[in-house]
Design an enzyme around this catalytic site. Structure first.
Site, short mmCIF file in Angstrom:
data_model
loop_
_atom_site.label_atom_id
_atom_site.label_comp_id
_atom_site.label_asym_id
_atom_site.label_seq_id
_atom_site.Cartn_x
_atom_site.Cartn_y
_atom_site.Cartn_z
CG ASP A 14 -0.46 -0.02 -4.92
OD1 ASP A 14 -1.55 0.42 -4.50
OD2 ASP A 14 0.62 0.57 -4.75
CG ASP A 16 -0.90 6.63 -6.10
OD1 ASP A 16 -0.89 6.92 -7.31
OD2 ASP A 16 -1.84 6.93 -5.35
CB CYS A 95 -10.83 1.11 -1.11
SG CYS A 95 -11.50 1.49 0.53
NE ARG A 108 -7.26 2.34 4.65
CZ ARG A 108 -6.63 3.29 3.95
NH1 ARG A 108 -7.18 3.72 2.81
NH2 ARG A 108 -5.49 3.80 4.36
#
Length: 201
Positions: A14, A16, A95, A108
């Site tokens: 991932d 952030d 996404c 997403r």
């Protein structure tokens, strides 16, 4: 992909809250803040052969807050900054959707579309890969793709609104600790091999 192509292991990351501080819709280099120890952890993981792939929900595009070009410029800057630290991200996937604006999609997170697309593009072995993120939706995407997963959950508290940690998911306080968890078996193998060599002397 041909039959002779060997699949590679990957670390799906991932963005952030995992690589950088999540200050909200980060899309400019001025707003990028590395979390402590992250570049060094990336360097260690890549050095043992993992392909590093960022998979990120970026609904700011659907919201009209920034565009694809802005993300591309940020990725180029991050890559250059990592290169100066002898580290690298091998590929970026994101996404751009938000269901209430663009309708449903398969990319997403917690959907696994980004990981599956990366696996096809980069010849990745999902069963021997890892997904690391700071939200339960990240690790759910990893599990759905067939990866092992690690949830980053700092002692100060994580994202309780995401729900319970799924079965089989490891928990670590930050990315460097997750890297240690992933590399620990390999380090034990190397120590055992060195001990065996000494016994033969």
């Amino acid at each position: 992909m041909t039959e002779k192509t060997a699949l590679r292991r990957a670390i799906f990351l991932d963005r952030d809250g995992t690589l950088n501080r999540d200050t909200g819709y980060v899309h400019r280099k001025e707003d990028w803040q590395w979390l402590p120890g992250v570049p060094e952890a990336l360097k260690r993981l890549r050095a043992v052969g993992y392909v590093l792939v960022v998979v990120s929900n970026q609904s700011g595009i659907a919201r009209g807050m920034f565009d694809h070009d802005a993300l591309k410029r940020l990725e180029e800057w991050v890559n250059a900054d990592l290169a100066a630290k002898n580290a690298a991200i091998d590929a970026w996937y994101y996404c751009p959707h938000l269901p209430e604006i663009t309708g449903p999609c398969q990319c997403r997170k917690p959907e696994s579309g980004l990981l599956l697309r990366a696996a096809r593009d980069l010849d990745l072995d999902l069963a021997n890969s890892w997904m690391i993120g700071d939200r339960v939706r990240d690790v759910r995407a990893g599990l759905a793709a067939g990866c092992r997963s690690i949830l980053l959950h700092p002692e100060s508290g994580g994202h309780e609104d995401d729900g319970d940690v799924p079965d089989g998911v490891s928990v670590a306080p930050h990315l460097p600790a997750a890297g240690v968890h992933i590399l620990a078996p390999r380090m034990r193998e190397l120590r055992a091999a060195r001990l065996l060599e000494k016994m033969k002397e």
